[in-house]
Each structure stands twice: as C-alpha cells, then as structure tokens.
Design an enzyme around this catalytic site. Structure first.
Site, PDB file in Angstrom:
ATOM      1  N   GLY A  76       0.943  -1.302  -0.023  1.00 27.08           N
ATOM      2  CA  GLY A  76      -0.095  -0.169   0.045  1.00 27.08           C
ATOM      3  C   GLY A  76       0.926   1.121  -0.042  1.00 27.08           C
ATOM      4  N   GLU A  77       0.308   2.379   0.544  1.00 22.80           N
ATOM      5  CA  GLU A  77       1.275   3.628   0.685  1.00 22.80           C
ATOM      6  C   GLU A  77       0.903   4.240  -0.621  1.00 22.80           C
ATOM      7  OE1 GLU A  77       5.020   3.309   2.310  1.00 22.80           O
ATOM      8  OE2 GLU A  77       4.341   2.168   4.039  1.00 22.80           O
TER       9      GLU A  77
END
Length: 344
Positions: A311-312
């Site tokens: 993610g991120e």
C-alpha cells in the site's frame, strides 16, 4: 443528497487519430505494445493528440478502523499515526520510491484516530477519529461518507488547478484491507472468501481471526448499493479516495490507482459514476488475494506485476514514469516519413 461530480466520458472518436499518430512514428506499428495503449488512454483523457505528463501528485489517505478491535490486523491502530509521521519525515518506502521517480507526495489525514500536528506536507481533512467497528455497527454515517467524498473531490480539484497532470492515490490505515475486502465482496461482487487476504501479514491463527471479524461484519448488513456499502463497511480514507477518483476524473486528469485498497475505492467510484473508469490507470497487480479478481471485475489490466502488497502508493510511485514515457511517445518521437525524407 450532495451531488456527485459530473464526469464526462472520454471522446472515443479521438482514438483512431491517436492510433494513426502512433503508427506513423519511427517504429513498427504496435511494437511498443501496452505502452502504446497507455499513450492512447492518456490522449483520450486529456482530449488531445499531444498529451503531456509533467507532474504527478501522490496523495496518501490515512484513516483508522474500529474493525481492528475484532483482531483483523496483526498491528494495533496506533501504527497508522506512527506511519503518518514516517511519511512526513520522508523516510517511508513510498517516500524513497517517489524520490526516485519524481513524484510529489502529500499525506491526507482523513480519519486517523489521533491528534496530528500540522505539517506542510499534510492536509488535515479528518472526518472523524477512525471509522466505527463495522462488525458491530455501521462504520460511517451517510453524512460522513458524503463529507469524505466531497473532501476527496476538493483535494483532487485543487491538485488539478495547481498543475498536477496525474493524481495518484495511496493509503494507510491499519485494518483497511478488511474494509476493502467487504467493499469488494458487495460491489464486485465476489464470494467473501475470495476477497480476504493477508493484509499486513498474519499467521494461520491471525487469518482465522481476520476472517471471523469480516464475516461478522458481512452478516450484520446486506447493503449492496455503493453509498450504503461505504457507510456500512468503509473507512474515512477509502471514502475520501472515492471522492478523489471522481474529482480527478471530472477535471480530466489521469487517476493512477495503487493496490488493493485503492482499487476498492476506485471500484466504489466506478459503481457510483461509471464514466470515471475512463480516467483510471491501475498501477500494479497486488499480491493481496482479492486484487486480481477485483481488477477483472473492473475489466482492467495493471501496468506492473511486482508482488507488492504494502500500500502507501508504492506501486503508483513506481508506475508513474511509465505515464511520462507513454505521453512522450506521442510528442517526442519522430515520424517515420520525416526520417525517410532525410535532412532538409
């Protein structure tokens, strides 16, 4: 109800002209494969034969989830706020990738369960301090969902007005892979077991807890309409990303979607406003279990396949240079006729 952004479908009549431009370049027709398809997509989004990608802004939307109380995550909710601090320090994975690819990163506090200090690289847009426990009650009220969507649209419009050509979406939120699994389950739709993956990482016992918590949430509500699904199972950051997809599409900007959770937001956005799909480019195929099925439900193919599941916005940051390269193919490469004509 608050009106959703108006998204105009791309002008498909421009595609043959874009294809003709590509075929006329100093290369065999079709020899650059999916990069040529990407160039066409960018040209259609910008509605021009000479598209331009000069700046990509990546927004990492952060929010907490009461569903973590059911043991769906291997980490406590406090990690969300700690990770926001890491993003702002420039020492996170996405920070490193963005530095390598020239992407500008901003963090959005959509619903972190902490009081975060102001920061020049953070947008304070908190809807509430974390979504409620979706296994026991609606995660958000309809008003909270609509407020989050409106704020996401506002952020995307502001980025477009400030000069961003691409608006990339990433996220951070302990427990949000469970929320995304529930959204996928109802909006893909797909069998719940096919939607649940490891998220941040679980052993067998942890996966059993995660599945049990998600099943409790699914049994609590039979919601199937997009806004209702976001209210029952969503999070502030996911709902805000829905708004960002719609706002960016309404502004005719490329929307670069990261992984599993960002794709769940894109799925909800497309179910609300189908034309938004025209503006979405999917950065990578996540190693999270449900992601390939969710991409198939949308009828799309991601640019990269690197077994990422962090993610991120990490996958979006890595994919961003491909958009620049694709646009340059239309604007920087000589036509074969000019090459054959020679000097003068």
């Amino acid at each position: 109800m608050t009106a959703l952004p108006v998204v105009v479908p791309v002008n498909a009549a421009l595609e043959p002209q874009l294809r003709a431009c590509l075929d006329a370049k100093a290369k065999p027709p079709g020899s650059l494969g999916r990069i040529e398809d990407l160039a066409v997509r960018i040209g259609l989004i910008q509605n021009r034969l000479d598209p331009r990608i000069a700046r990509t802004d990546l927004y990492v939307f952060a929010g907490d989830h009461g569903l973590t109380n059911e043991g769906v995550s291997a980490y406590p909710s406090s990690v969300t706020a700690a990770m926001v601090e890491l993003f702002l320090s420039g020492r996170s994975s996405v920070s490193a990738f963005a530095k390598a690819t020239g992407v500008r990163v901003r963090v959005v506090d959509a619903g972190v369960d902490a009081d975060l200090p102001e920061h020049t690289k953070m947008i304070s847009a908190k809807i509430r301090r974390g979504a409620r426990n979706a296994a026991r009650a609606s995660a958000l009220t309809q008003d909270e969902v609509l407020a989050a969507i409106a704020k996401g649209g506002e952020i995307a419009r502001a980025a477009a007005e400030d000069g961003a050509d691409v608006i990339a979406l990433g996220e951070m939120g302990i427990g949000n892979s469970s929320s995304a699994a529930l959204i996928m389950h109802r909006l893909a739709p797909a069998a719940l077991d096919d939607c649940v993956g490891q998220g941040t990482g679980h052993d067998a016992e942890g996966m059993a807890r995660k599945r049990a918590g998600i099943v409790r949430a699914a049994l609590r509500s039979d919601a199937s309409a997009p806004l209702a699904v976001l209210a029952e199972f969503g999070g502030c950051e996911i709902a805000m990303m829905v708004g960002a997809v719609l706002g960016a599409a309404a502004a005719r900007r490329v929307v670069l979607i990261d992984g599993f959770i960002s794709t769940a937001a894109a799925l909800a956005a497309v179910r609300l406003v189908p034309a938004a799909l025209d503006y979405c480019v999917f950065a990578h195929g996540s190693a999270e279990r449900g992601h390939p099925l969710m991409l198939r439900a949308l009828g799309v193919q991601p640019l990269l396949d690197l077994d990422l599941r962090l993610g991120e916005g990490t996958g979006a940051a890595l994919a961003a240079p491909l958009l620049v390269a694709a646009a340059n193919l239309l604007t920087e490469v000589a036509d074969l006729a000019d090459v054959l004509a020679g000097p003068g």
